[in-house]
Design a protein around this motif. Sequence first.
Motif, PDB file in Angstrom:
ATOM      1  N   LYS A 275      -4.165  10.388  -9.427  1.00 35.31           N
ATOM      2  CA  LYS A 275      -4.944  12.028 -10.058  1.00 35.31           C
ATOM      3  C   LYS A 275      -5.001  11.868 -11.219  1.00 35.31           C
ATOM      4  O   LYS A 275      -6.275  11.887 -12.042  1.00 35.31           O
ATOM      5  N   ASN A 276      -3.910  11.278 -11.923  1.00 34.61           N
ATOM      6  CA  ASN A 276      -3.961  11.254 -13.438  1.00 34.61           C
ATOM      7  C   ASN A 276      -4.777  10.759 -14.091  1.00 34.61           C
ATOM      8  O   ASN A 276      -5.132  11.009 -15.034  1.00 34.61           O
ATOM      9  N   LEU A 277      -5.187   9.589 -13.476  1.00 39.00           N
ATOM     10  CA  LEU A 277      -6.340   8.482 -13.802  1.00 39.00           C
ATOM     11  C   LEU A 277      -7.711   9.092 -13.066  1.00 39.00           C
ATOM     12  O   LEU A 277      -8.737   7.797 -14.090  1.00 39.00           O
ATOM     13  N   GLY A 278      -8.029   9.950 -12.698  1.00 38.91           N
ATOM     14  CA  GLY A 278      -8.707  10.839 -11.803  1.00 38.91           C
ATOM     15  C   GLY A 278      -9.739   9.292 -10.808  1.00 38.91           C
ATOM     16  O   GLY A 278     -10.836   9.106 -11.498  1.00 38.91           O
ATOM     17  N   VAL A 279      -9.345   8.539 -10.455  1.00 41.07           N
ATOM     18  CA  VAL A 279      -9.273   7.388  -9.290  1.00 41.07           C
ATOM     19  C   VAL A 279      -9.164   8.241  -7.847  1.00 41.07           C
ATOM     20  O   VAL A 279      -8.162   8.563  -8.157  1.00 41.07           O
ATOM     21  N   SER A 280     -10.076   7.642  -7.166  1.00 41.10           N
ATOM     22  CA  SER A 280      -9.599   7.969  -5.464  1.00 41.10           C
ATOM     23  C   SER A 280      -8.995   7.680  -5.299  1.00 41.10           C
ATOM     24  O   SER A 280      -8.041   6.348  -5.538  1.00 41.10           O
ATOM     25  N   MET A 281      -7.922   8.004  -3.793  1.00 36.41           N
ATOM     26  CA  MET A 281      -7.312   7.117  -3.258  1.00 36.41           C
ATOM     27  C   MET A 281      -7.336   6.246  -2.944  1.00 36.41           C
ATOM     28  O   MET A 281      -6.460   5.193  -1.961  1.00 36.41           O
ATOM     29  N   ASP A 282      -8.690   5.953  -2.163  1.00 35.65           N
ATOM     30  CA  ASP A 282      -9.690   4.844  -1.606  1.00 35.65           C
ATOM     31  C   ASP A 282      -8.933   3.636  -2.962  1.00 35.65           C
ATOM     32  O   ASP A 282      -9.786   2.529  -2.326  1.00 35.65           O
ATOM     33  N   LYS A 283      -9.087   3.694  -3.858  1.00 37.65           N
ATOM     34  CA  LYS A 283      -9.414   2.370  -4.603  1.00 37.65           C
ATOM     35  C   LYS A 283      -7.897   1.875  -4.767  1.00 37.65           C
ATOM     36  O   LYS A 283      -7.375   0.714  -5.394  1.00 37.65           O
ATOM     37  N   MET A 284      -7.233   2.601  -4.501  1.00 37.54           N
ATOM     38  CA  MET A 284      -5.390   1.988  -4.261  1.00 37.54           C
ATOM     39  C   MET A 284      -4.858   1.311  -2.828  1.00 37.54           C
ATOM     40  O   MET A 284      -5.350   1.939  -1.956  1.00 37.54           O
ATOM     41  N   VAL A 285      -4.432   0.205  -3.229  1.00 38.97           N
ATOM     42  CA  VAL A 285      -3.853  -0.039  -2.175  1.00 38.97           C
ATOM     43  C   VAL A 285      -2.563  -0.348  -1.647  1.00 38.97           C
ATOM     44  O   VAL A 285      -1.409  -0.552  -2.509  1.00 38.97           O
ATOM     45  N   VAL A 286      -2.389   0.252  -0.457  1.00 36.17           N
ATOM     46  CA  VAL A 286      -1.356   0.491  -0.176  1.00 36.17           C
ATOM     47  C   VAL A 286      -0.773   0.607   1.526  1.00 36.17           C
ATOM     48  O   VAL A 286      -1.078   0.920   1.863  1.00 36.17           O
ATOM     49  N   TYR A 287       0.177  -0.346   1.110  1.00 33.81           N
ATOM     50  CA  TYR A 287       1.070  -0.378   2.602  1.00 33.81           C
ATOM     51  C   TYR A 287       2.344  -0.340   2.337  1.00 33.81           C
ATOM     52  O   TYR A 287       3.162  -0.820   3.351  1.00 33.81           O
ATOM     53  N   ILE A 288       2.771   0.693   1.867  1.00 30.72           N
ATOM     54  CA  ILE A 288       4.287   1.111   1.709  1.00 30.72           C
ATOM     55  C   ILE A 288       4.150   1.750   3.381  1.00 30.72           C
ATOM     56  O   ILE A 288       6.015   1.415   3.182  1.00 30.72           O
ATOM     57  N   ASP A 289       3.813   2.165   3.879  1.00 30.88           N
ATOM     58  CA  ASP A 289       4.399   2.962   5.110  1.00 30.88           C
ATOM     59  C   ASP A 289       4.574   1.245   6.210  1.00 30.88           C
ATOM     60  O   ASP A 289       5.792   1.578   6.906  1.00 30.88           O
ATOM     61  N   ARG A 290       4.765  -0.546   5.913  1.00 30.67           N
ATOM     62  CA  ARG A 290       4.608  -1.503   6.906  1.00 30.67           C
ATOM     63  C   ARG A 290       6.224  -1.547   6.225  1.00 30.67           C
ATOM     64  O   ARG A 290       6.542  -2.167   6.498  1.00 30.67           O
ATOM     65  N   TYR A 291       6.186  -1.660   4.892  1.00 28.48           N
ATOM     66  CA  TYR A 291       6.919  -2.791   4.209  1.00 28.48           C
ATOM     67  C   TYR A 291       8.480  -1.664   3.378  1.00 28.48           C
ATOM     68  O   TYR A 291       9.743  -2.249   2.961  1.00 28.48           O
ATOM     69  N   GLY A 292       8.132  -0.224   3.153  1.00 28.74           N
ATOM     70  CA  GLY A 292       9.283   0.504   1.763  1.00 28.74           C
ATOM     71  C   GLY A 292       9.213  -0.393   0.566  1.00 28.74           C
ATOM     72  O   GLY A 292       8.311  -1.387   0.404  1.00 28.74           O
ATOM     73  N   ASN A 293       9.407  -0.095  -0.018  1.00 25.88           N
ATOM     74  CA  ASN A 293       9.768  -0.754  -1.711  1.00 25.88           C
ATOM     75  C   ASN A 293      10.472  -2.395  -1.847  1.00 25.88           C
ATOM     76  O   ASN A 293      11.614  -2.431  -1.091  1.00 25.88           O
ATOM     77  N   THR A 294       9.883  -3.069  -1.615  1.00 32.74           N
ATOM     78  CA  THR A 294      10.244  -5.019  -1.818  1.00 32.74           C
ATOM     79  C   THR A 294      10.220  -4.736  -3.216  1.00 32.74           C
ATOM     80  O   THR A 294      10.378  -6.324  -3.589  1.00 32.74           O
ATOM     81  N   SER A 295      10.613  -4.016  -4.586  1.00 28.83           N
ATOM     82  CA  SER A 295      10.779  -4.256  -5.641  1.00 28.83           C
ATOM     83  C   SER A 295       9.567  -5.524  -6.052  1.00 28.83           C
ATOM     84  O   SER A 295       8.575  -4.747  -5.963  1.00 28.83           O
ATOM     85  N   SER A 296      10.102  -6.677  -6.772  1.00 33.07           N
ATOM     86  CA  SER A 296       8.550  -7.121  -7.820  1.00 33.07           C
ATOM     87  C   SER A 296       7.871  -7.581  -6.489  1.00 33.07           C
ATOM     88  O   SER A 296       7.118  -8.103  -6.925  1.00 33.07           O
TER      89      SER A 296
END
Length: 336
Positions: A275-296
């Motif tokens: 939102k702050n960048l003014g880009v849609s979520m379609d541009k964001m690659v998100v797989y957090i539902d599968r893996y959680g936070n795996t740091s680096s």
Amino acid sequence: MPTNNTYGIHIKGIGSYVPELIADNEMFSKIVDTSDEWITQRTGIKTRHITNGEPNYFLGAEAAKKAVADAGIKAEDIDLIIVSTCTPDFYTPSEAALIQREIGAIGSMAIDINCACTGFDYGLDMAKRYLQSEDGVDTVLLVATEELSKFVDYTDRSSCILFGDGAAAFVLERNKDTLWSSYLGADGSGAKFLVSRALKSENVFRTNKEDFDMAMPQTKDHFFAQDGKEVYKFATRALPDAVLHACEKAGMTPDELDCIVPHQANVRIIETAAKNLGVSMDKMVVYIDRYGNTSSASIPIAFCDAVAEGRIKRGDKVCFVGFGGGLTFAAVIFEY
Ligand code: ACO
């Protein structure tokens, strides 16, 4: 946009690996006072992969073998191994040395870096500098491998639900420069907000019984502790800021990127950053539902999934952006 450098970085092969054991939100509701609904709404996480006895270096080595095979090279061709981890198996040897042993890249340089969740971005920047140096480094293996389950306090409901284990690796070769910009930094005044303590010195010559004031919070042994709200505030500011700086250095705007792969810490952080960048979520690659936070490992694992699913293709303009312990922040822009 393309740089004028004669040599630089080209991604030749990629691979990721996560342990087979999966812990879903229901399993957490049996060990702490939480629910699938709370975790899903507040974080976007559904499952995480957790080690079942395999060490951290094993995850990294499995990912590295896939990346080497994908690149079509032999392990002996690797000149330098850089491993990002904040959860090493030993103080010494490094994870890089252990991964080198496992894949049979004997003789290469091997070094670990620890910038918590931004380690893969920092590693790409380091690899580029080696590859540009005309100093005999033609092929770099960059690995991020994390076994966060070993420092997670499974009695702390506010943090234990966040983390998973996993690894990913890139084989990078000295070639036409496709890494267009990097913007890296740190703010050590926030060091106290994300903490996992190492051993204290109890040497036999010590006479002073007082603990040195390190200006860090008191934590339970080596267990991870965070100020979730402070991290959240930092992340929602640092993510868009880093993307904008990296875009400016590359002479482009965020909407010219084909996709942004953010550190996968909390889907709400990613939504706010978009939102702050003014880009849609379609541009964001998100797989957090599968893996959680795996740091680096979270950014390159997400990248590997997106490539496997055809969402990212060769020639795409990609931004990796992260924040993490340190506090650190980092964004890199490259052409895949
Ligand atoms: N289940 C149910 N309730 C919970 C849980 C849980 N798992 N965790 C916390 N709560 C409760 C709290 O106790 C609190 O209850 P109260 O109102 O009665 O006091 C309530 O939920 C709200 O708690 P908040 O802390 O305000 O919840 P918030 O919406 O901020 O979410 C979270 C917490 C998920 C930790 C969020 O702050 C966050 O994601 N922060 C960033 C964390 C992060 O990204 N860390 C990165 C680590 S990176 C690295 O370097 C390893």
